[in-house]
Design a protein around this motif. Structure first.
Motif, mmCIF file in Angstrom:
data_model
loop_
_atom_site.group_PDB
_atom_site.id
_atom_site.type_symbol
_atom_site.label_atom_id
_atom_site.label_comp_id
_atom_site.label_asym_id
_atom_site.label_seq_id
_atom_site.Cartn_x
_atom_site.Cartn_y
_atom_site.Cartn_z
ATOM 1 N N THR A 15 9.608 3.237 2.953
ATOM 2 C CA THR A 15 9.285 3.465 1.512
ATOM 3 C C THR A 15 9.315 4.857 0.946
ATOM 4 O OG1 THR A 15 6.815 3.793 2.480
ATOM 5 C CG2 THR A 15 7.443 1.564 1.755
ATOM 6 N N LYS A 52 1.078 -1.346 -0.271
ATOM 7 C CA LYS A 52 -0.036 -0.082 -0.081
ATOM 8 C C LYS A 52 0.985 1.232 0.068
ATOM 9 C CE LYS A 52 -3.909 2.050 2.376
ATOM 10 N NZ LYS A 52 -4.366 2.401 3.899
ATOM 11 N N ALA A 53 2.119 1.189 0.663
ATOM 12 C CA ALA A 53 2.892 2.289 0.715
ATOM 13 C C ALA A 53 3.951 2.451 -0.294
ATOM 14 C CB ALA A 53 3.547 2.300 2.263
ATOM 15 N N ASP A 59 6.297 3.323 6.517
ATOM 16 C CA ASP A 59 6.288 4.885 5.800
ATOM 17 C C ASP A 59 7.653 5.426 5.677
ATOM 18 O OD1 ASP A 59 3.425 4.713 5.980
ATOM 19 O OD2 ASP A 59 3.285 5.844 7.809
ATOM 20 N N GLN A 114 4.011 0.560 11.177
ATOM 21 C CA GLN A 114 3.540 1.527 10.249
ATOM 22 C C GLN A 114 4.340 2.713 9.929
ATOM 23 O OE1 GLN A 114 0.270 1.187 8.407
ATOM 24 N NE2 GLN A 114 1.795 2.730 7.259
#
Ligand code: NAD
Ligand code: DEZ
Length: 328
Positions: A307, A24-25, A304, A300
């Motif tokens: 990435t 997703k990131a 973040d 998370q």
């Protein structure tokens, strides 16, 4: 294989929920390669296609670098790169290395305090005793201690060590620290209530010793029979750094003999520990499986941070927290 697509290998075998966070990131133009099993043959096969690799907890073995012809970036999921990065092999190929402090100091400092409380208040031991039908309600009153007011020694006053010092503020501890390479500014020492001392003084005085230094040649088995002999008999040792900093056999001897009182250990040598690890036989040690940084919040933050760095790399921008391999 499309030349415009960057393939990013996540080297650790993890649940699909973790892979989904990375997918997703990742920036546009990047595809995540993942493992279907905790299998080195699959790791090597997928490294052959990878432009970048995210390492830790799984480590990149030196002999695998030659089998990764497209590899240009090693992005660490966390911070502890010393002793687990194939530096000569990366340097020879001009492959770059970046670490990722995002979220780590907060989460590891919380875990260090959790282990301090677990040891000082004997929480796993009382829990296990209750399940066996034993009520230790009065037995521990003369041995359990408050954290408040203890003398706490921090070994390694970097990002995590200083977060531990900050988190200890409400407990009015007497703070000592050892760090040969970093002295906090005097104002910060005063504000945190931590004084820089030599290792001997820290060992002699501290009721809690908490380790936040890297695994290097210099720190290998820094905590040995000799070190434990110089500690207080009522001392608690916390290791959320790296297993190699502590001689585990010596720690087990010290705990069994009462040379020190207790230990809270998150990191081992090797990982996972062998089934006959002598620490397993002792009830004055609290063990966790290298999860000091293992929360959803930290995961998370790491996703973040890493990435974002991968995006910077493929856009040709400066990396954050790059390790200058040429300078090592
Ligand atoms: N258990 C976990 O899940 C987990 C998570 C993150 C980091 N770690 C470990 O924690 C370590 C510290 O992380 P950080 O982000 O605070 O790193 P950092 O580089 O910010 O701090 C490390 C500090 O240790 C000091 N140091 C080096 N050699 C020393 C020695 N011989 N004696 C005392 N101090 C010494 C350095 O000068 C530095 O200030 C990492 O290297 C890693 O091994 C473990
Ligand atoms: O040094 C670190 O950041 C961590 O100890 C290590 O790399 C693995 O921790 P994880 O990212 O799996 O929590």
């Amino acid at each position: 294989m499309s030349e415009n697509l960057h393939r990013i290998l996540y080297l650790s075998y993890a649940p699909e929920a973790v892979y989904a966070m990375w997918r997703k990131a990742l920036p546009e133009g990047c595809e995540l390669l993942t493992l279907t099993a905790n299998d080195d043959a699959e790791r090597v096969a997928k490294l052959a296609e990878a432009d970048a690799v995210i390492v830790a907890p799984a480590v990149l073995r030196p002999e695998w670098v030659a089998q990764a012809p497209r590899l240009k970036l090693v992005q660490h999921q966390g911070v502890g790169w010393q002793g687990e990065t194939p530096i000569p092999e990366l340097r020879a190929r001009g492959i770059r290395l970046a670490i990722n402090p995002s979220g780590t100091a907060d989460v590891v400092s919380e875990h260090a305090l959790a282990l301090m409380f677990a040891c000082l208040r004997h929480i796993p031991r009382t829990d296990a005793a209750m399940r066996r039908g034993e009520w230790l309600g009065t037995a521990l009153r003369t041995v359990s201690r408050n954290l408040r007011g203890r003398t706490v020694g921090i070994v390694g006053m970097g990002r995590i060590g200083s977060a531990v010092a900050a988190l200890l503020q409400p407990f009015k501890v007497r703070g000592l620290y050892v760090d040969p390479y970093q002295k906090l500014p005097e104002g910060l020492e005063l504000a945190l209530g931590f004084r820089r001392v030599e290792l001997d003084e820290l060992l002699r005085e501290s009721e809690v010793v908490t380790l936040h230094l890297p695994a290097t040649r210099e720190t290998h088995h820094l905590f040995s029979d000799d070190t434990f002999a110089r500690m207080r008999r009522d001392a608690v040792l916390i290791n959320c750094a790296r297993g190699a900093v502590v001689d585990e056999a010596a720690l087990a001897r010290a705990l069994a003999a009462g040379t020190i009182r207790a230990a809270g250990i998150d990191v081992f040598e090797p990982e996972p520990p062998r089934p006959d690890n002598p620490l397993f036989a002792l009830d004055n040690v609290v063990l966790t499986p290298h999860v000091a940084a293992g929360t959803l919040d930290a995961m998370q933050a790491k996703v973040d941070g890493a990435t974002a760095n991968i995006g910077r790399f493929f856009r040709g921008e400066a990396l954050q927290d790059e390790i200058d391999l040429a300078a090592l």
